[in-house]
Scaffold this motif. Sequence first.
Motif, PDB file in Angstrom:
ATOM      1  N   ARG A  91       0.836  -1.211   0.000  1.00 56.39           N
ATOM      2  CA  ARG A  91       0.000   0.000   0.000  1.00 56.39           C
ATOM      3  C   ARG A  91       0.865   1.252   0.000  1.00 56.39           C
ATOM      4  O   ARG A  91       0.544   2.226  -0.685  1.00 56.39           O
ATOM      5  CB  ARG A  91      -0.917  -0.021   1.223  1.00 56.39           C
ATOM      6  N   ARG A  92       1.983   1.240   0.722  1.00 59.88           N
ATOM      7  CA  ARG A  92       2.887   2.399   0.725  1.00 59.88           C
ATOM      8  C   ARG A  92       3.408   2.665  -0.678  1.00 59.88           C
ATOM      9  O   ARG A  92       3.440   3.816  -1.138  1.00 59.88           O
ATOM     10  CB  ARG A  92       4.061   2.155   1.683  1.00 59.88           C
ATOM     11  N   TYR A 146       2.055   1.711  -3.497  1.00 59.15           N
ATOM     12  CA  TYR A 146       0.954   2.176  -4.347  1.00 59.15           C
ATOM     13  C   TYR A 146       0.665   3.651  -4.100  1.00 59.15           C
ATOM     14  O   TYR A 146       0.431   4.418  -5.049  1.00 59.15           O
ATOM     15  CB  TYR A 146      -0.309   1.347  -4.123  1.00 59.15           C
ATOM     16  N   ASP A 147       0.680   4.072  -2.855  1.00 56.19           N
ATOM     17  CA  ASP A 147       0.428   5.480  -2.539  1.00 56.19           C
ATOM     18  C   ASP A 147       1.476   6.389  -3.165  1.00 56.19           C
ATOM     19  O   ASP A 147       1.155   7.502  -3.630  1.00 56.19           O
ATOM     20  CB  ASP A 147       0.389   5.690  -1.020  1.00 56.19           C
ATOM     21  N   ARG A 148       2.723   5.932  -3.200  1.00 59.22           N
ATOM     22  CA  ARG A 148       3.774   6.727  -3.854  1.00 59.22           C
ATOM     23  C   ARG A 148       3.520   6.804  -5.359  1.00 59.22           C
ATOM     24  O   ARG A 148       3.738   7.855  -5.985  1.00 59.22           O
ATOM     25  CB  ARG A 148       5.156   6.110  -3.580  1.00 59.22           C
ATOM     26  N   ALA A 205       0.535   9.130  -6.038  1.00 54.13           N
ATOM     27  CA  ALA A 205       0.852  10.542  -5.822  1.00 54.13           C
ATOM     28  C   ALA A 205       1.372  11.207  -7.091  1.00 54.13           C
ATOM     29  O   ALA A 205       1.160  12.395  -7.317  1.00 54.13           O
ATOM     30  CB  ALA A 205       1.873  10.680  -4.702  1.00 54.13           C
TER      31      ALA A 205
END
Length: 320
Positions: free
Chosen positions: A158-159, A161-163, A166
């Motif tokens: 998830r980290r 994917y969030d990057r 963004a």
Amino acid sequence: MSSTYRTTGTVKGPPRLDPYDLHPEMAELRTLVTARDWPGVQAFFDARSQTDQTYAASLVSEMPGAETFLADAAARHPAAPLPRTLLAYRQVVIGWGIRSAARAQHVSRDQFRQFHDWLRRAEQQLIDVCAEQPGFPLAWYVRLITARGLELGQSEARRRYDRLAAVAPHHFAGQSQLLQQLCPKWGGSWELAHGFARECAAAAPNGSNCAVLVADAHIEHWLDLPSPEDQAYMRGVPVRDDLRFAAEVSVWHPDHRPDTRWTAAHNTFAMAFSVGGHLRDAARHFAVLGDRADPSSWKYLGDDARAVFAKHRKAALAAR
């Protein structure tokens, strides 16, 4: 302007699977890689949309022997993110080929060892690329694949994917990778998987491919169910309505623009509707596809993707 599709070949013609036949604009890339023309490859990627870049990268990753050319390009252009990312992607595909697509209990210890060795090589390069070029989405995309293969867990996936999100909101290929991570087979749950797919569909612009994730989640759920529960699941009204909604806001929306993902998207819907017995819904997608088949959508129904596609196309078109 509404989306338009040109059918090359007849809806009754022999199914075509070759990606370079389905997307002839990609043939130039194959020629450039074969000729070891790195400036040409870089220019090819620079001229493409984000979606088409990701698709092009997947084609390069499947080219046998491309790793030697990409390693040389990475050495000659150490500051450029693309050659290292393509090399890492190729290494991931080599590793995954050794592992195979089998469930973990059917993969040997030696297969896992080699698989992880290749993924660690890729991961190290991608760590460097992301540290130097954090706004380079392709590297974050490939790191979603390595996160799953190296079993780094839900939080790390998830980290990453969030990057990615963004710098590249609504990155369909990246969303597809996280969806896999959220399925129970990779430590997630059906609540997480379906929730994420619907969240992506709701947040995406009209006409985006992102709503195809709704169909992907249902297909994954269907695969996990024993018979006859699997058939009952896909035939259910809630799943049918979910598929119809996803198709209407994506490939059937007036704002949809065909790109390198459009054939796969229609194949996914055609397959899901066919499995559920919703043949008239499937027929709409087959009529647009003509003879364009995507093996990734039909592999679950038999080893011969052409025969499976043709069989279901015939049944769906007869039900119109």
